[in-house]
Motif scaffolding. Sequence first.
Motif, PDB file in Angstrom:
ATOM      1  N   UNK A   1       5.926 -19.798 -46.207  1.00 26.05           N
ATOM      2  CA  UNK A   1       7.301 -20.263 -46.065  1.00 26.05           C
ATOM      3  C   UNK A   1       7.369 -21.485 -45.156  1.00 26.05           C
ATOM      4  N   UNK A   2       6.664 -22.530 -45.504  1.00 22.32           N
ATOM      5  CA  UNK A   2       6.775 -23.784 -44.769  1.00 22.32           C
ATOM      6  C   UNK A   2       8.096 -24.451 -45.162  1.00 22.32           C
ATOM      7  N   UNK A   3       8.645 -25.298 -44.280  1.00 24.90           N
ATOM      8  CA  UNK A   3       9.950 -25.884 -44.591  1.00 24.90           C
ATOM      9  C   UNK A   3       9.917 -26.911 -45.722  1.00 24.90           C
TER      10      UNK A   3
ATOM     11  N   UNK B   1      13.388  -4.986 -35.211  1.00 26.68           N
ATOM     12  CA  UNK B   1      12.852  -6.350 -35.298  1.00 26.68           C
ATOM     13  C   UNK B   1      13.708  -7.332 -36.089  1.00 26.68           C
ATOM     14  N   UNK B   2      14.717  -6.871 -36.844  1.00 25.04           N
ATOM     15  CA  UNK B   2      15.520  -7.810 -37.639  1.00 25.04           C
ATOM     16  C   UNK B   2      16.137  -8.860 -36.713  1.00 25.04           C
TER      17      UNK B   2
ATOM     18  N   UNK C   1       8.629  -9.990 -45.270  1.00 26.94           N
ATOM     19  CA  UNK C   1       7.507 -10.839 -44.857  1.00 26.94           C
ATOM     20  C   UNK C   1       8.032 -12.195 -44.382  1.00 26.94           C
ATOM     21  N   UNK C   2       7.393 -12.740 -43.352  1.00 25.85           N
ATOM     22  CA  UNK C   2       7.742 -14.087 -42.896  1.00 25.85           C
ATOM     23  C   UNK C   2       7.305 -15.142 -43.908  1.00 25.85           C
ATOM     24  N   UNK C   3       6.438 -14.725 -44.852  1.00 26.92           N
ATOM     25  CA  UNK C   3       6.065 -15.632 -45.932  1.00 26.92           C
ATOM     26  C   UNK C   3       7.164 -15.786 -46.963  1.00 26.92           C
TER      27      UNK C   3
ATOM     28  N   UNK D   1       9.352  -7.077 -50.897  1.00 25.25           N
ATOM     29  CA  UNK D   1       9.791  -7.987 -49.825  1.00 25.25           C
ATOM     30  C   UNK D   1       8.746  -8.114 -48.720  1.00 25.25           C
ATOM     31  N   UNK D   2       7.721  -7.280 -48.741  1.00 29.98           N
ATOM     32  CA  UNK D   2       6.794  -7.292 -47.612  1.00 29.98           C
ATOM     33  C   UNK D   2       5.326  -7.414 -48.048  1.00 29.98           C
TER      34      UNK D   2
END
Lengths: 224, 231
Positions: free
Chosen positions: B17-19, B165-166, B136-138, B98-99
């Motif tokens: 997930x790069x900008x 953690x949300x 996932x942060x991805x 999602x993860x």
Amino acid sequence: MSRAALLLLADGRFPAGGYAHSGGVEAAVAHNAVHDIHSLEAFCRGRLHTTGLTTAGLAAAAAAGCDPLLLDDAADARTPVPALRAVARKLGRQMMRAARATFPSAELDRLAAERPQGAHQPIVQGVAARAAGLTPRDAACAAAYEAVGGPATAAVRLLSLDPLAASWLLARLSTEADAVAANAAGAAARVETEGPDALPSASSPLLDITAEQHAAWTVRLFAS
Amino acid sequence: MHLDHPVTMPHRHTYSAEPLRADGSPRAFRVGLGGPVGSGKTACVAALCRTLRDRLSLAVVTNDIYTREDAEFLLREAVLPPERITAVETGACPHTAIRDDISANLEAVEHFDETLDPLDLVLVESGGDNLTATFSKGLVDVQIFVIDVSSGDDIPRKGGPGITTADLLVVNKTDLAPYVGADLATMAADAERQRGDLPVVFTSLTSDDGIREIADWITGHLARWRAKAAA
């Protein structure tokens, strides 16, 4: 060659989207064709020797370094119904994403550029196996195993079958899966001289028909 | 030892997930919405669309567990045109989508990036799941976890990765608290104990202005994310 790389590629946890697909077993359950562990075994055996053999041949040929675009056309010819073509290309895109991140290679990059909408999944799997330093036989084995592992896992979720019984079933089919992979790799070795027609083209018309029907369902657990 | 040498993942920018997208153009900001069944995730998405659609270019990915009901609800409510709403199927495993294996959701959000230009914001709504569901942060830049008072006021105390953690915890249906015997003060204290400084919004999404605080939180994050990407 790394044995662990083959385990990684064939692992159901490899993040390439397979978990959302039942390999036709959801439709078979709806028709009561699969309702217990024995009917599941019959379904998996049928799929192994039809779809499994065909996809294993394609994966092996791609792993052997045959032109993946020619193989992609050969995969289209072996996938008569639009629903399963769409699924194969969608899973191909997802496999491509995971494969490029896991086994970076110029051949994967080239195929991704040439088929931006996705090549058929077994082709991508074969090129990924090649990038991982695996043999055509390895790629065929991964494809053959996936042909039965996917439906077996899906049936456990759909029918609340005993997961231990499903594992037993997969172990029972493992010798046959190895034989299918060997046949597929043998055919793939002939592609260089005989062209893609040397590859298996076994099909299962009922899976084709029910896949088209399943794609039109409004309520379902699996994407295919 | 520093293991993250740049050559270890030479193509990383292509997959996470790069900008920026692979061609160097900016992509949309991605917000994940998770939480238990019936807590108001779809209502939250619908309200966000109504509030933000005049200011931002929006799209929504739903992850229904076994129907296309959430996507169809959003279409029926006409919160966005049909080409801005898509459903991902999750094979009975909403948390996987999602993860653990985000490939189908990434396909969906990237399809929006390619076909909708400009696109500011993609909302990814998880299928109703349990308290351990996280994105996932991805896949997403920030995630919102939606719970409601009527499922029991002990949920913040129970914690779990979604609660703790949300990036934002939303406690919905506060208007029902008197009828179900939920103690909002206890819920707030438990949430603070679990989350430290991470924000919590108590709201009722059925009220006229119930979405405003959540919408403001998202637009604030979007602005900061853009500023950081441009820097």
